[in-house]
Design an enzyme around this catalytic site. Structure first.
Site, PDB file in Angstrom:
ATOM      1  N   ARG A 234       0.883  -1.237  -0.005  1.00 32.11           N
ATOM      2  CA  ARG A 234       0.035   0.030  -0.091  1.00 32.11           C
ATOM      3  C   ARG A 234       0.860   1.357   0.009  1.00 32.11           C
ATOM      4  O   ARG A 234       1.890   1.276   0.620  1.00 32.11           O
ATOM      5  CB  ARG A 234      -0.839   0.010   1.375  1.00 32.11           C
TER       6      ARG A 234
ATOM      7  N   ILE B 294       2.032   4.790   1.021  1.00 29.24           N
ATOM      8  CA  ILE B 294       2.037   5.354   2.539  1.00 29.24           C
ATOM      9  C   ILE B 294       0.976   6.556   2.429  1.00 29.24           C
ATOM     10  O   ILE B 294       0.611   7.053   3.618  1.00 29.24           O
ATOM     11  CB  ILE B 294       3.586   5.523   2.805  1.00 29.24           C
TER      12      ILE B 294
ATOM     13  N   ASN C  40       4.953   6.854 -13.365  1.00 22.18           N
ATOM     14  CA  ASN C  40       5.850   8.023 -13.486  1.00 22.18           C
ATOM     15  C   ASN C  40       7.353   7.706 -13.816  1.00 22.18           C
ATOM     16  O   ASN C  40       8.007   7.097 -13.271  1.00 22.18           O
ATOM     17  CB  ASN C  40       5.708   9.002 -12.220  1.00 22.18           C
TER      18      ASN C  40
ATOM     19  N   GLU D  73       9.298  10.288  -8.288  1.00 20.12           N
ATOM     20  CA  GLU D  73       9.961  10.783  -6.828  1.00 20.12           C
ATOM     21  C   GLU D  73      10.713   9.918  -6.411  1.00 20.12           C
ATOM     22  O   GLU D  73      11.889   9.964  -5.684  1.00 20.12           O
ATOM     23  CB  GLU D  73       8.946  11.154  -5.687  1.00 20.12           C
TER      24      GLU D  73
ATOM     25  N   HIS E 140       8.257   1.939 -10.175  1.00 20.18           N
ATOM     26  CA  HIS E 140       6.878   1.272  -9.548  1.00 20.18           C
ATOM     27  C   HIS E 140       5.513   1.723 -10.248  1.00 20.18           C
ATOM     28  O   HIS E 140       5.732   2.816 -10.876  1.00 20.18           O
ATOM     29  CB  HIS E 140       6.828   1.949  -8.224  1.00 20.18           C
ATOM     30  N   MET E 141       4.789   0.955 -10.330  1.00 16.18           N
ATOM     31  CA  MET E 141       3.227   1.214 -10.953  1.00 16.18           C
ATOM     32  C   MET E 141       2.240   1.634  -9.704  1.00 16.18           C
ATOM     33  O   MET E 141       2.061   0.750  -9.006  1.00 16.18           O
ATOM     34  CB  MET E 141       2.908   0.034 -11.740  1.00 16.18           C
ATOM     35  N   HIS E 142       1.755   2.540  -9.689  1.00 21.91           N
ATOM     36  CA  HIS E 142       0.603   3.043  -9.091  1.00 21.91           C
ATOM     37  C   HIS E 142      -0.846   2.167  -9.418  1.00 21.91           C
ATOM     38  O   HIS E 142      -0.935   2.164 -10.760  1.00 21.91           O
ATOM     39  CB  HIS E 142       0.393   4.428  -9.088  1.00 21.91           C
TER      40      HIS E 142
HETATM   41  P1  AMP Z   1       6.238   8.476  -7.624  1.00 24.37           P
HETATM   42  O1  AMP Z   1       5.881  10.272  -7.375  1.00 24.37           O
HETATM   43  O2  AMP Z   1       5.524   8.036  -8.724  1.00 24.37           O
HETATM   44  O3  AMP Z   1       7.886   8.416  -7.501  1.00 24.37           O
HETATM   45  O4  AMP Z   1       5.363   8.006  -6.342  1.00 24.37           O
HETATM   46  C1  AMP Z   1       6.373   7.560  -5.179  1.00 24.37           C
HETATM   47  C2  AMP Z   1       5.201   7.099  -4.217  1.00 24.37           C
HETATM   48  O5  AMP Z   1       5.716   6.513  -3.201  1.00 24.37           O
HETATM   49  C3  AMP Z   1       4.231   8.163  -3.505  1.00 24.37           C
HETATM   50  O6  AMP Z   1       2.946   7.929  -3.883  1.00 24.37           O
HETATM   51  C4  AMP Z   1       4.572   7.833  -1.984  1.00 24.37           C
HETATM   52  O7  AMP Z   1       3.309   8.211  -1.175  1.00 24.37           O
HETATM   53  C5  AMP Z   1       4.794   6.465  -2.001  1.00 24.37           C
HETATM   54  N1  AMP Z   1       5.906   6.236  -0.845  1.00 24.37           N
HETATM   55  C6  AMP Z   1       6.948   6.871  -0.459  1.00 24.37           C
HETATM   56  N2  AMP Z   1       7.465   5.890   0.469  1.00 24.37           N
HETATM   57  C7  AMP Z   1       6.901   5.127   0.958  1.00 24.37           C
HETATM   58  C8  AMP Z   1       6.906   3.971   1.855  1.00 24.37           C
HETATM   59  N3  AMP Z   1       7.996   3.839   2.514  1.00 24.37           N
HETATM   60  N4  AMP Z   1       5.738   3.049   1.668  1.00 24.37           N
HETATM   61  C9  AMP Z   1       4.994   3.062   0.834  1.00 24.37           C
HETATM   62  N5  AMP Z   1       4.796   4.087  -0.179  1.00 24.37           N
HETATM   63  C10 AMP Z   1       5.796   4.995  -0.220  1.00 24.37           C
END
Ligand code: AMP
Ligand code: ZN
Length: 115
Positions: free
Chosen positions: A29, A31, A86, A94, A99-101
């Site tokens: 999930r 965070i 992204n 970020e 990673h795939m949302h």
């Molecule tokens: P992106 O902007 O596509 O790189 O998305 C990075 C995602 O990682 C964001 O939606 C954050 O909320 C999520 N995220 C960052 N750290 C964690 C973590 N420790 N566990 C779960 N999700 C995370």
């Protein structure tokens, strides 16, 4: 990748709410969920972004797509979901591990991009 956040989650060094795992991918999930269902699907093997993908990564990237619907249904998004990857500065990436949302829930996610 020693210091990569998502590699550390794969190694179990940082806790995550895991919802799916197989030999190639892990899902947990987000965070900071943006919708009732918000899961990240990652390859267990480090790949920085789609900008670095090669044909050797095809199977694990394909696996991420193939498991998405099962995860969405399991997590409470039975009638579809949005999948987002992204990439780089322009894409707003970020965390530098692919990673795939998967975002969804009972209500439509809405327009694809803010206007
Ligand atoms: P992106 O902007 O596509 O790189 O998305 C990075 C995602 O990682 C964001 O939606 C954050 O909320 C999520 N995220 C960052 N750290 C964690 C973590 N420790 N566990 C779960 N999700 C995370
Ligand atoms: Zn990594």
């Amino acid at each position: 990748m020693q210091d990569c956040l998502f590699c550390r989650i794969v190694r179990g060094e940082i806790p995550a709410a895991k919802v799916y795992e197989d030999d190639e991918v892990l899902a947990f999930r987000d965070i900071q969920p943006q919708r009732p269902v918000h899961v990240l699907v990652i390859p267990k093997r480090h790949l920085t972004s789609l900008a670095d993908a090669s044909s050797e990564d095809a199977a694990m990237l394909g696996r991420m797509l193939v498991v998405a619907n099962r995860i969405a249904v399991d997590q409470g998004s039975p009638d579809g979901f949005r999948s987002i990857i992204n990439t780089g500065r322009i894409g707003g990436q970020e965390v530098m591990h692919v990673h795939m949302h998967i975002v969804g829930g009972q209500e439509p996610v809405g327009p694809m991009l803010k206007r």
